[in-house]
Write a protein that holds these residues in place. Structure first.
Motif, short mmCIF file in Angstrom:
data_model
loop_
_atom_site.label_atom_id
_atom_site.label_comp_id
_atom_site.label_asym_id
_atom_site.label_seq_id
_atom_site.Cartn_x
_atom_site.Cartn_y
_atom_site.Cartn_z
N TYR A 201 44.39 36.91 37.61
CA TYR A 201 45.04 37.65 38.46
C TYR A 201 45.58 38.88 37.92
O TYR A 201 46.40 39.51 38.61
CB TYR A 201 46.01 36.66 38.55
N GLU B 41 47.54 30.44 44.00
CA GLU B 41 46.01 30.47 44.01
C GLU B 41 45.78 31.64 45.01
O GLU B 41 44.47 32.06 44.88
CB GLU B 41 45.43 29.06 44.60
N ASN B 42 46.39 32.06 45.75
CA ASN B 42 45.92 33.08 46.83
C ASN B 42 46.43 34.67 46.30
O ASN B 42 45.86 35.68 46.62
CB ASN B 42 46.71 33.03 48.02
N THR B 43 46.89 34.61 44.87
CA THR B 43 47.01 35.74 44.34
C THR B 43 45.58 36.55 44.22
O THR B 43 44.54 35.96 43.56
CB THR B 43 47.69 35.98 42.91
N PRO B 44 45.37 37.99 44.66
CA PRO B 44 43.99 38.46 44.30
C PRO B 44 43.60 38.60 42.91
O PRO B 44 44.45 38.71 42.14
CB PRO B 44 44.07 39.94 45.09
N ILE B 45 42.28 38.46 42.77
CA ILE B 45 41.74 38.69 41.31
C ILE B 45 41.71 39.97 41.13
O ILE B 45 41.55 40.91 42.05
CB ILE B 45 40.47 38.00 41.47
N HIS B 46 42.31 40.41 39.62
CA HIS B 46 42.71 42.05 39.46
C HIS B 46 42.63 42.03 37.90
O HIS B 46 43.80 41.82 37.46
CB HIS B 46 43.94 42.34 40.20
N LEU C 275 33.76 33.60 40.25
CA LEU C 275 33.48 33.87 41.65
C LEU C 275 31.99 33.25 41.85
O LEU C 275 31.65 32.74 43.01
CB LEU C 275 33.16 35.68 41.63
#
Ligand code: NAD
Ligand code: TYD
Length: 339
Positions: free
Chosen positions: A129, A143-148, A162
């Motif tokens: 995250y 769980e909804n935090t964008p992957i970054h 992914l």
């Protein structure tokens, strides 16, 4: 039930092997591990006495070795801990992180498709995250935090996540993913913050704190991570991601000072060194989903867990002395001597 634990000779995988053998006397637990620098058979000494345990040396990025594991053992569940796991090493040498963490995961997933599996569980990290600002203590990873991602390590773990989700959507593979915060406890390799500081302090060596020591990590006692994975593989919903963490945020400097105090050493040992490139500022997990859906909560508070961990390192000196007297010396010199 037959469970293959990949990376079971490492820190968390080794603790998971012990946890499962203690809890389920009718399960077969198989550790599949390449025994890289981070894998250690001494971690599995107790497990090797159990008739329900078997060790197989093998590499998750080797198709032949993975396929013969499936052919010979016919596992019901795979829990994939196997990884290159240290951010600093990933900064120096990203290639092996992609090979093990991404390609290794793809090879395991393909074997699951070919031979069938009841559940494939991917052990991931909150580092996918990215990081949070230190001055926004109201923000947490869900769980909804964008992957970054920030480091080659976290990028490789995100790539693996992914792929796991793609195999669920495209092929209907029964997968789950957990993303946990920083673990600590017994059998932790002394390249990571907590065991490195304990071992150095015991040897009266300088304690290298990156930058100002104000980066924040959310610490979880390793047994609490194991109990969460146990719940997810039995009762977690296929296709879902579960964050794991226990709201134990500390700055690195706070952690180091706690260790110094517990060991009765001097704060003069603290040595502020050049910061890590791309250093993530703060990690903090919101564990509401796993708590409300699966009833998981951590058992160990940081103040107790750190005492238990220090006690373990005091009582198991030969485990870490064997490590720091080997190749680790070269690693330490390269990482810290000119820092
Ligand atoms: P570790 O480095 O202590 O252990 C990794 C293990 O994997 C070692 O036994 C090593 O020999 C094995 N391994 C490495 N490459 C392999 C390969 N190609 N094939 C088979 N085995 C291989 O790591 P850890 O700290 O126990 O972490 C375990 C997992 O948990 C990793 O996937 C990591 O990303 C994840 N994780 C770790 C933390 C943490 O705080 N340590 C937090 C969240 C998630
Ligand atoms: P680490 O244990 O490597 O875990 P991660 O980077 O995956 O969170 O490091 C934890 C924190 O401690 C991180 O902010 C970097 C810092 N750190 C130091 O200050 N000195 C050290 O020698 C190490 C290994 C880490």
């Amino acid at each position: 039930m037959k469970i293959v634990v990949t990376g079971g000779a490492g820190f968390i995988g080794g603790n998971f092997v012990h946890y499962m053998l203690n809890k389920y006397d009718d399960y077969d637990i198989i550790c599949f591990d390449a025994l890289t620098y981070a894998g250690n058979m001494e971690t599995l000494e107790q497990a090797l006495d159990s008739p329900n345990f078997k060790f197989i040396k093998g590499d998750i990025s080797n198709v032949k070795e993975v396929e013969s594991l499936f052919e010979e053992e016919k596992p019901d569940v795979i829990v994939n801990f196997a990884a290159e796991s240290h951010v600093d090493r990933s900064i120096n040498n990203p290639g092996v992180f992609l090979k093990t963490n991404v390609i290794g995961t793809q090879i395991l997933l393909d074997a699951c498709r070919k031979y069938g599996i009841e559940r494939y569980h991917q052990v991931s990290t909150d580092e996918v995250y990215g990081d949070l600002p230190v001055d926004r203590t109201d923000l947490f990873f869900t769980e909804n935090t964008p992957i970054h991602t920030s480091s080659p390590y976290s990028a490789s773990k995100a790539g693996a996540d992914l792929l796991v989700q793609a195999y669920y959507r495209t092929y209907g593979l029964p997968v789950t993913i957990s993303r946990c915060s920083n673990n600590y406890g017994p059998y932790h390799f002394p390249e990571k913050l907590i065991p490195l500081m304990i071992v150095n302090a015991l040897n009266d060596k300088p304690l290298p704190v990156y930058g100002k020591g104000d980066n924040i990590r959310d610490w979880l006692y390793v047994e609490d991570h194991c109990s969460a994975i146990d719940l997810i593989i039995h009762r977690g919903t296929v296709g879902e991601v579960y964050n794991i963490g226990g709201h134990n945020e500390r700055t690195n400097l706070e952690v180091v000072k706690t260790i110094i105090k517990e060991l009765g050493k001097s704060e003069h040992l603290i040595n502020f060194v050049t910061d890590r490139a791309g250093h993530d500022r703060r990690y903090a997990i919101n564990p509401t989903k796993i708590h409300s859906e699966l009833g998981w909560s951590p058992n160990t508070k940081f103040d107790d867990g750190i005492k238990q961990t220090i006690k373990w390192y005091l009582e198991n000196k030969s485990w870490w002395e064997n490590i720091i007297s080997g190749d680790y010396k070269n690693y330490y010199a390269k990482m810290y001597e000119s820092r």
